[in-house]
Design a protein around this motif. Structure first.
Motif, PDB file in Angstrom:
ATOM      1  N   PRO A 192       0.536  -0.987   0.189  1.00 13.66           N
ATOM      2  CA  PRO A 192       0.114  -0.384  -0.101  1.00 13.66           C
ATOM      3  C   PRO A 192       0.487   1.292  -0.443  1.00 13.66           C
ATOM      4  O   PRO A 192       0.810   2.350  -0.635  1.00 13.66           O
ATOM      5  CB  PRO A 192      -0.985   0.360   1.277  1.00 13.66           C
ATOM      6  CG  PRO A 192      -0.613  -1.742   1.690  1.00 13.66           C
ATOM      7  CD  PRO A 192       0.451  -2.250   0.737  1.00 13.66           C
ATOM      8  N   TYR A 193       1.757   1.086   0.798  1.00 11.44           N
ATOM      9  CA  TYR A 193       2.715   2.737   0.573  1.00 11.44           C
ATOM     10  C   TYR A 193       3.137   2.332  -0.224  1.00 11.44           C
ATOM     11  O   TYR A 193       2.885   4.015  -0.978  1.00 11.44           O
ATOM     12  CB  TYR A 193       4.159   2.239   1.824  1.00 11.44           C
ATOM     13  CG  TYR A 193       3.589   3.168   3.426  1.00 11.44           C
ATOM     14  CD1 TYR A 193       3.224   3.843   3.989  1.00 11.44           C
ATOM     15  CD2 TYR A 193       3.801   1.444   4.177  1.00 11.44           C
ATOM     16  CE1 TYR A 193       3.157   4.014   4.822  1.00 11.44           C
ATOM     17  CE2 TYR A 193       3.234   1.587   5.085  1.00 11.44           C
ATOM     18  CZ  TYR A 193       3.466   2.756   6.208  1.00 11.44           C
ATOM     19  OH  TYR A 193       3.053   3.225   7.160  1.00 11.44           O
ATOM     20  N   GLY A 194       3.484   1.379  -1.254  1.00  8.70           N
ATOM     21  CA  GLY A 194       4.774   2.226  -2.507  1.00  8.70           C
ATOM     22  C   GLY A 194       3.563   2.212  -3.255  1.00  8.70           C
ATOM     23  O   GLY A 194       2.983   3.350  -4.375  1.00  8.70           O
ATOM     24  N   THR A 195       1.720   1.629  -3.758  1.00 11.97           N
ATOM     25  CA  THR A 195       1.031   1.858  -4.183  1.00 11.97           C
ATOM     26  C   THR A 195       0.892   3.124  -3.617  1.00 11.97           C
ATOM     27  O   THR A 195       0.697   3.767  -5.100  1.00 11.97           O
ATOM     28  CB  THR A 195       0.028   0.795  -4.298  1.00 11.97           C
ATOM     29  OG1 THR A 195      -0.081  -0.687  -4.290  1.00 11.97           O
ATOM     30  CG2 THR A 195      -1.204   1.347  -5.340  1.00 11.97           C
ATOM     31  N   ARG A 196       0.233   3.682  -3.433  1.00 16.57           N
ATOM     32  CA  ARG A 196      -0.086   5.166  -2.728  1.00 16.57           C
ATOM     33  C   ARG A 196       1.068   6.293  -3.035  1.00 16.57           C
ATOM     34  O   ARG A 196       0.053   7.501  -3.800  1.00 16.57           O
ATOM     35  CB  ARG A 196      -0.154   5.263  -1.482  1.00 16.57           C
ATOM     36  CG  ARG A 196      -0.632   6.786  -1.065  1.00 16.57           C
ATOM     37  CD  ARG A 196      -1.182   6.189   0.664  1.00 16.57           C
ATOM     38  NE  ARG A 196      -0.032   6.071   1.244  1.00 16.57           N
ATOM     39  CZ  ARG A 196      -0.702   5.106   2.607  1.00 16.57           C
ATOM     40  NH1 ARG A 196      -1.416   5.309   2.892  1.00 16.57           N
ATOM     41  NH2 ARG A 196       0.493   4.729   3.505  1.00 16.57           N
ATOM     42  N   VAL A 197       1.864   5.777  -2.748  1.00 17.58           N
ATOM     43  CA  VAL A 197       3.437   6.930  -3.356  1.00 17.58           C
ATOM     44  C   VAL A 197       3.294   7.003  -5.188  1.00 17.58           C
ATOM     45  O   VAL A 197       3.465   8.144  -5.818  1.00 17.58           O
ATOM     46  CB  VAL A 197       4.541   6.997  -3.255  1.00 17.58           C
ATOM     47  CG1 VAL A 197       5.989   6.967  -3.635  1.00 17.58           C
ATOM     48  CG2 VAL A 197       4.767   6.572  -1.600  1.00 17.58           C
ATOM     49  N   LEU A 198       2.450   6.466  -5.182  1.00 13.55           N
ATOM     50  CA  LEU A 198       3.622   5.765  -7.146  1.00 13.55           C
ATOM     51  C   LEU A 198       2.066   6.594  -7.861  1.00 13.55           C
ATOM     52  O   LEU A 198       2.274   7.560  -8.612  1.00 13.55           O
ATOM     53  CB  LEU A 198       3.590   4.350  -7.600  1.00 13.55           C
ATOM     54  CG  LEU A 198       5.184   4.112  -7.580  1.00 13.55           C
ATOM     55  CD1 LEU A 198       5.177   2.544  -8.216  1.00 13.55           C
ATOM     56  CD2 LEU A 198       5.857   5.178  -8.010  1.00 13.55           C
ATOM     57  N   ALA A 199       1.054   6.373  -6.817  1.00 15.73           N
ATOM     58  CA  ALA A 199      -0.649   7.404  -7.702  1.00 15.73           C
ATOM     59  C   ALA A 199      -0.182   8.411  -7.285  1.00 15.73           C
ATOM     60  O   ALA A 199      -0.748   8.708  -8.994  1.00 15.73           O
ATOM     61  CB  ALA A 199      -1.488   6.264  -6.838  1.00 15.73           C
ATOM     62  N   TRP A 200       0.329   8.940  -6.641  1.00 13.47           N
ATOM     63  CA  TRP A 200       0.886  10.046  -5.958  1.00 13.47           C
ATOM     64  C   TRP A 200       1.286  10.957  -6.805  1.00 13.47           C
ATOM     65  O   TRP A 200       0.935  12.303  -7.537  1.00 13.47           O
ATOM     66  CB  TRP A 200       0.831  10.266  -4.240  1.00 13.47           C
ATOM     67  CG  TRP A 200       1.769  12.316  -4.680  1.00 13.47           C
ATOM     68  CD1 TRP A 200       0.694  13.151  -3.926  1.00 13.47           C
ATOM     69  CD2 TRP A 200       3.471  12.108  -3.889  1.00 13.47           C
ATOM     70  NE1 TRP A 200       1.645  13.842  -4.483  1.00 13.47           N
ATOM     71  CE2 TRP A 200       3.474  13.457  -3.860  1.00 13.47           C
ATOM     72  CE3 TRP A 200       4.208  11.131  -3.821  1.00 13.47           C
ATOM     73  CZ2 TRP A 200       4.491  14.367  -3.669  1.00 13.47           C
ATOM     74  CZ3 TRP A 200       5.228  12.046  -4.047  1.00 13.47           C
ATOM     75  CH2 TRP A 200       5.547  13.375  -3.966  1.00 13.47           C
ATOM     76  N   TRP A 201       2.481  10.342  -7.623  1.00  9.31           N
ATOM     77  CA  TRP A 201       3.440  10.765  -8.328  1.00  9.31           C
ATOM     78  C   TRP A 201       2.789  10.756 -10.318  1.00  9.31           C
ATOM     79  O   TRP A 201       3.632  11.980 -10.590  1.00  9.31           O
ATOM     80  CB  TRP A 201       5.039  10.071  -8.418  1.00  9.31           C
ATOM     81  CG  TRP A 201       6.036  10.287  -8.826  1.00  9.31           C
ATOM     82  CD1 TRP A 201       6.144   9.807 -10.730  1.00  9.31           C
ATOM     83  CD2 TRP A 201       6.954  11.459  -8.598  1.00  9.31           C
ATOM     84  NE1 TRP A 201       6.748  10.217 -11.197  1.00  9.31           N
ATOM     85  CE2 TRP A 201       7.660  11.804 -10.133  1.00  9.31           C
ATOM     86  CE3 TRP A 201       6.911  12.234  -7.541  1.00  9.31           C
ATOM     87  CZ2 TRP A 201       8.661  12.622 -10.067  1.00  9.31           C
ATOM     88  CZ3 TRP A 201       8.115  13.069  -7.883  1.00  9.31           C
ATOM     89  CH2 TRP A 201       9.032  12.774  -8.612  1.00  9.31           C
ATOM     90  N   ASP A 202       2.515   9.761 -10.613  1.00 10.20           N
ATOM     91  CA  ASP A 202       1.952   9.181 -11.743  1.00 10.20           C
ATOM     92  C   ASP A 202       0.612  11.057 -11.656  1.00 10.20           C
ATOM     93  O   ASP A 202       0.909  10.801 -12.921  1.00 10.20           O
ATOM     94  CB  ASP A 202       1.382   8.194 -11.689  1.00 10.20           C
ATOM     95  CG  ASP A 202       2.889   6.248 -11.806  1.00 10.20           C
ATOM     96  OD1 ASP A 202       3.798   7.911 -12.329  1.00 10.20           O
ATOM     97  OD2 ASP A 202       2.643   6.010 -11.875  1.00 10.20           O
ATOM     98  N   ALA A 203      -0.223  10.761 -10.366  1.00 14.63           N
ATOM     99  CA  ALA A 203      -1.259  11.460 -11.309  1.00 14.63           C
ATOM    100  C   ALA A 203      -0.829  12.900 -11.191  1.00 14.63           C
ATOM    101  O   ALA A 203      -1.747  14.114 -11.391  1.00 14.63           O
ATOM    102  CB  ALA A 203      -1.655  12.111  -9.828  1.00 14.63           C
ATOM    103  N   ALA A 204       0.265  13.789 -10.550  1.00 15.23           N
ATOM    104  CA  ALA A 204       0.901  14.953 -10.630  1.00 15.23           C
ATOM    105  C   ALA A 204       1.280  15.295 -12.271  1.00 15.23           C
ATOM    106  O   ALA A 204       2.021  14.216 -13.501  1.00 15.23           O
ATOM    107  CB  ALA A 204       1.958  15.312  -9.298  1.00 15.23           C
TER     108      ALA A 204
END
Length: 92
Positions: free
Chosen positions: A80-92
């Motif tokens: 979940p940590y990794g998924t959340r970080v990548l989702a945040w990064w990719d959404a920007a």
């Protein structure tokens, strides 16, 4: 820095740092810092084909009870940590 483990205890990894910067950016309403590109790529590279992150190590010391999986298995906490970080990064 690129061997992720949970629980974190006293160590610091790029995943911990990226999660910190994610939370700070959301609090401040700012975009991800572009200087994080290398860290994000390390996190992305550690992602398994099935979308999980593996427990890379276990920290020494006594524990009251086990909260995550043995080394080499998909982590229910790191994923979940990794998924959340990548989702945040990719959404920007």
């Amino acid at each position: 820095m690129d061997r992720f483990a949970y629980p974190v205890r006293w160590t610091y990894t790029v995943l911990n740092a990226a999660e910190y910067f994610r939370q700070a950016a959301l609090l401040d309403g700012t975009a991800p810092d572009p200087r994080m590109v290398e860290a994000i790529e390390l996190i992305r590279a550690a992602r398994q084909p099935d979308g999980t992150w593996l427990q890379a190590r276990r920290h020494p010391g006594r524990v009251w009870f086990e909260v995550d999986v043995p080394v080499g298995e998909p982590s229910k906490w790191l994923t979940p940590y990794g998924t959340r970080v990548l989702a945040w990064w990719d959404a920007a």
